[in-house]
Design a protein around this motif. Structure first.
Motif, PDB file in Angstrom:
ATOM      1  N   HIS A  92       0.852  -1.191   0.000  1.00 32.55           N
ATOM      2  CA  HIS A  92       0.000   0.000   0.000  1.00 32.55           C
ATOM      3  C   HIS A  92       0.893   1.247   0.000  1.00 32.55           C
ATOM      4  O   HIS A  92       1.920   1.291   0.691  1.00 32.55           O
ATOM      5  CB  HIS A  92      -0.909   0.039   1.231  1.00 32.55           C
ATOM      6  N   ASP A  93       0.488   2.246  -0.740  1.00 30.15           N
ATOM      7  CA  ASP A  93       1.212   3.511  -0.821  1.00 30.15           C
ATOM      8  C   ASP A  93       0.597   4.494   0.176  1.00 30.15           C
ATOM      9  O   ASP A  93      -0.547   4.929   0.002  1.00 30.15           O
ATOM     10  CB  ASP A  93       1.121   4.058  -2.246  1.00 30.15           C
ATOM     11  N   VAL A  94       1.361   4.835   1.203  1.00 34.36           N
ATOM     12  CA  VAL A  94       0.825   5.711   2.246  1.00 34.36           C
ATOM     13  C   VAL A  94       0.608   7.132   1.741  1.00 34.36           C
ATOM     14  O   VAL A  94      -0.114   7.919   2.369  1.00 34.36           O
ATOM     15  CB  VAL A  94       1.758   5.708   3.481  1.00 34.36           C
ATOM     16  N   THR A  95       1.207   7.485   0.611  1.00 35.99           N
ATOM     17  CA  THR A  95       0.984   8.816   0.041  1.00 35.99           C
ATOM     18  C   THR A  95      -0.275   8.859  -0.818  1.00 35.99           C
ATOM     19  O   THR A  95      -0.662   9.928  -1.290  1.00 35.99           O
ATOM     20  CB  THR A  95       2.184   9.268  -0.802  1.00 35.99           C
ATOM     21  N   ASP A  96      -0.914   7.715  -1.027  1.00 38.36           N
ATOM     22  CA  ASP A  96      -2.122   7.632  -1.849  1.00 38.36           C
ATOM     23  C   ASP A  96      -3.357   7.826  -0.965  1.00 38.36           C
ATOM     24  O   ASP A  96      -3.542   7.094   0.011  1.00 38.36           O
ATOM     25  CB  ASP A  96      -2.177   6.263  -2.533  1.00 38.36           C
ATOM     26  N   PRO A  97      -4.207   8.797  -1.264  1.00 39.11           N
ATOM     27  CA  PRO A  97      -5.400   9.031  -0.440  1.00 39.11           C
ATOM     28  C   PRO A  97      -6.286   7.805  -0.270  1.00 39.11           C
ATOM     29  O   PRO A  97      -6.983   7.668   0.742  1.00 39.11           O
ATOM     30  CB  PRO A  97      -6.134  10.142  -1.199  1.00 39.11           C
ATOM     31  N   SER A  98      -6.251   6.884  -1.231  1.00 34.03           N
ATOM     32  CA  SER A  98      -7.088   5.689  -1.119  1.00 34.03           C
ATOM     33  C   SER A  98      -6.631   4.780   0.017  1.00 34.03           C
ATOM     34  O   SER A  98      -7.408   3.968   0.523  1.00 34.03           O
ATOM     35  CB  SER A  98      -7.090   4.913  -2.433  1.00 34.03           C
ATOM     36  N   THR A  99      -5.381   4.926   0.421  1.00 29.14           N
ATOM     37  CA  THR A  99      -4.856   4.130   1.536  1.00 29.14           C
ATOM     38  C   THR A  99      -5.304   4.703   2.876  1.00 29.14           C
ATOM     39  O   THR A  99      -5.418   3.972   3.871  1.00 29.14           O
ATOM     40  CB  THR A  99      -3.315   4.087   1.489  1.00 29.14           C
ATOM     41  N   HIS A 100      -5.559   5.989   2.922  1.00 31.38           N
ATOM     42  CA  HIS A 100      -5.847   6.662   4.182  1.00 31.38           C
ATOM     43  C   HIS A 100      -7.087   6.099   4.882  1.00 31.38           C
ATOM     44  O   HIS A 100      -7.111   5.940   6.105  1.00 31.38           O
ATOM     45  CB  HIS A 100      -5.994   8.165   3.966  1.00 31.38           C
ATOM     46  N   SER A 101      -8.119   5.787   4.110  1.00 34.76           N
ATOM     47  CA  SER A 101      -9.345   5.261   4.723  1.00 34.76           C
ATOM     48  C   SER A 101      -9.105   3.884   5.333  1.00 34.76           C
ATOM     49  O   SER A 101      -9.690   3.535   6.361  1.00 34.76           O
ATOM     50  CB  SER A 101     -10.479   5.203   3.697  1.00 34.76           C
ATOM     51  N   LYS A 102      -8.234   3.096   4.703  1.00 28.73           N
ATOM     52  CA  LYS A 102      -7.912   1.781   5.249  1.00 28.73           C
ATOM     53  C   LYS A 102      -7.159   1.910   6.580  1.00 28.73           C
ATOM     54  O   LYS A 102      -7.359   1.118   7.502  1.00 28.73           O
ATOM     55  CB  LYS A 102      -7.079   0.982   4.247  1.00 28.73           C
ATOM     56  N   ILE A 103      -6.300   2.914   6.660  1.00 25.53           N
ATOM     57  CA  ILE A 103      -5.591   3.159   7.918  1.00 25.53           C
ATOM     58  C   ILE A 103      -6.586   3.565   9.009  1.00 25.53           C
ATOM     59  O   ILE A 103      -6.538   3.060  10.137  1.00 25.53           O
ATOM     60  CB  ILE A 103      -4.530   4.268   7.736  1.00 25.53           C
ATOM     61  N   GLN A 104      -7.490   4.473   8.667  1.00 26.75           N
ATOM     62  CA  GLN A 104      -8.476   4.940   9.639  1.00 26.75           C
ATOM     63  C   GLN A 104      -9.323   3.797  10.184  1.00 26.75           C
ATOM     64  O   GLN A 104      -9.666   3.780  11.373  1.00 26.75           O
ATOM     65  CB  GLN A 104      -9.371   6.010   9.009  1.00 26.75           C
ATOM     66  N   ASP A 105      -9.641   2.836   9.328  1.00 28.97           N
ATOM     67  CA  ASP A 105     -10.467   1.702   9.762  1.00 28.97           C
ATOM     68  C   ASP A 105      -9.781   0.869  10.839  1.00 28.97           C
ATOM     69  O   ASP A 105     -10.441   0.193  11.625  1.00 28.97           O
ATOM     70  CB  ASP A 105     -10.804   0.798   8.571  1.00 28.97           C
ATOM     71  N   LEU A 106      -8.452   0.920  10.867  1.00 30.01           N
ATOM     72  CA  LEU A 106      -7.689   0.116  11.829  1.00 30.01           C
ATOM     73  C   LEU A 106      -7.372   0.868  13.122  1.00 30.01           C
ATOM     74  O   LEU A 106      -6.850   0.273  14.070  1.00 30.01           O
ATOM     75  CB  LEU A 106      -6.380  -0.364  11.186  1.00 30.01           C
ATOM     76  N   LEU A 107      -7.679   2.154  13.155  1.00 30.81           N
ATOM     77  CA  LEU A 107      -7.376   2.980  14.327  1.00 30.81           C
ATOM     78  C   LEU A 107      -8.612   3.169  15.197  1.00 30.81           C
ATOM     79  O   LEU A 107      -9.726   3.312  14.676  1.00 30.81           O
ATOM     80  CB  LEU A 107      -6.867   4.361  13.893  1.00 30.81           C
ATOM     81  N   PRO A 108      -8.450   3.202  16.516  1.00 29.63           N
ATOM     82  CA  PRO A 108      -9.589   3.470  17.402  1.00 29.63           C
ATOM     83  C   PRO A 108     -10.174   4.851  17.104  1.00 29.63           C
ATOM     84  O   PRO A 108      -9.462   5.858  17.196  1.00 29.63           O
ATOM     85  CB  PRO A 108      -8.967   3.418  18.802  1.00 29.63           C
ATOM     86  N   GLY A 109     -11.426   4.902  16.720  1.00 31.23           N
ATOM     87  CA  GLY A 109     -12.035   6.175  16.374  1.00 31.23           C
ATOM     88  C   GLY A 109     -11.463   6.789  15.121  1.00 31.23           C
ATOM     89  O   GLY A 109     -11.739   7.960  14.812  1.00 31.23           O
ATOM     90  N   GLY A 110     -10.650   6.034  14.385  1.00 30.69           N
ATOM     91  CA  GLY A 110     -10.071   6.547  13.150  1.00 30.69           C
ATOM     92  C   GLY A 110      -9.004   7.600  13.339  1.00 30.69           C
ATOM     93  O   GLY A 110      -8.662   8.314  12.395  1.00 30.69           O
ATOM     94  N   GLN A 111      -8.438   7.698  14.568  1.00 30.04           N
ATOM     95  CA  GLN A 111      -7.470   8.761  14.844  1.00 30.04           C
ATOM     96  C   GLN A 111      -6.211   8.219  15.509  1.00 30.04           C
ATOM     97  O   GLN A 111      -6.232   7.172  16.173  1.00 30.04           O
ATOM     98  CB  GLN A 111      -8.105   9.837  15.728  1.00 30.04           C
ATOM     99  N   ALA A 112      -5.107   8.944  15.328  1.00 30.04           N
ATOM    100  CA  ALA A 112      -3.810   8.530  15.859  1.00 30.04           C
ATOM    101  C   ALA A 112      -3.189   9.636  16.706  1.00 30.04           C
ATOM    102  O   ALA A 112      -3.444  10.820  16.491  1.00 30.04           O
ATOM    103  CB  ALA A 112      -2.859   8.162  14.717  1.00 30.04           C
ATOM    104  N   HIS A 113      -2.366   9.205  17.655  1.00 28.90           N
ATOM    105  CA  HIS A 113      -1.599  10.159  18.473  1.00 28.90           C
ATOM    106  C   HIS A 113      -0.272  10.529  17.810  1.00 28.90           C
ATOM    107  O   HIS A 113       0.242  11.631  18.010  1.00 28.90           O
ATOM    108  CB  HIS A 113      -1.300   9.563  19.850  1.00 28.90           C
TER     109      HIS A 113
END
Length: 240
Positions: free
Chosen positions: A126-147
């Protein structure tokens, strides 16, 4: 670099034998092997079961600035082979090894494959610079957010220092888009850059959205390397 880390020790054990047999090895490759074999951080990473010597860069930075706390959600950008994710898992307790401490979350992303790691969710290829990857990351984070956002990613070196530096700065600039989507107010970003003409523009961009930005060069970064890190803290989410 990530691939080199994963086969480093096998290479070190066989390279001298191969060279003696007259196999084609360039002088640069020979120097690299010799340097790695004498590197204390390479030996320490092997002894402490880290996937790469780069783990000690993050360990040193975190020991000094305490970015990674139990219960934190962390995104590791350019995670392969997974050494920084190993450190993050330990520090935020995402594997639950300390039942008395809050349990965090670690998400790692890379274009390359990443071997599984207890306590981490990986998104390989997955390319972390690609906006399409961002939603997949959010799905794995509590509340979709990171510290915390971590980035030790780098482009393939072309051999032209300024061009490589510009490419890495461009990659880092895309992390501000990722931060806008998922970084909590007050959160932190640690990203690698190569010192060059455009590194100042990256610092200015980070200063617009973070309360504090400083340059860090840990001892595990080789002295002759242009490698530096921007540590940006106190994220200020812009109100649209």
């Amino acid at each position: 670099m990530a691939l080199l880390c994963t086969w480093l020790y096998r290479s070190l054990h066989t390279s001298a034998r191969v060279l003696k047999k007259g196999k084609a090895k360039s002088a640069a490759e020979h120097r690299w092997i010799q340097r790695q074999s004498k590197d204390p951080y390479v030996k320490a990473s092997h002894n402490q079961n880290y996937r790469c010597r780069s783990a000690f860069k993050l360990l040193e930075i975190d020991d000094k600035f305490r970015l990674l706390l139990p219960g934190h959600a962390v995104v590791d950008c350019g995670a392969a082979p997974g050494a920084w994710s190993q450190v993050a898992v330990q520090r935020v307790n995402s594997a639950g090894t300390d039942p008395a401490a809050p349990r965090g979350t670690v998400v790692g992303v890379d274009l390359l494959n990443i071997a599984t790691l207890d306590g981490a969710h990986f998104l390989p290829h997955h390319d972390v610079t690609d906006p399409s990857t961002h939603s997949k990351i959010q799905d794995l984070l509590p509340g979709g957010q990171a510290h915390v956002l971590l980035s030790d990613m780098a482009p393939n070196a072309s051999g032209f220092r300024e061009l490589d530096s510009e490419k890495l700065v461009s990659m880092c600039l895309t992390l501000t888009d990722l931060a806008e989507k998922l970084l909590l107010p007050g959160g932190s970003l640690l990203c690698k850059y190569w010192d060059g003409l455009l590194s100042h523009s990256l610092q200015e961009k980070l200063s617009c959205v973070f309360g504090s930005v400083r340059t860090v060069k840990p001892n595990a970064s080789r002295k002759d390397s242009a490698e530096r890190y921007f540590l940006a803290r106190m994220y200020k989410r812009l109100i649209k």
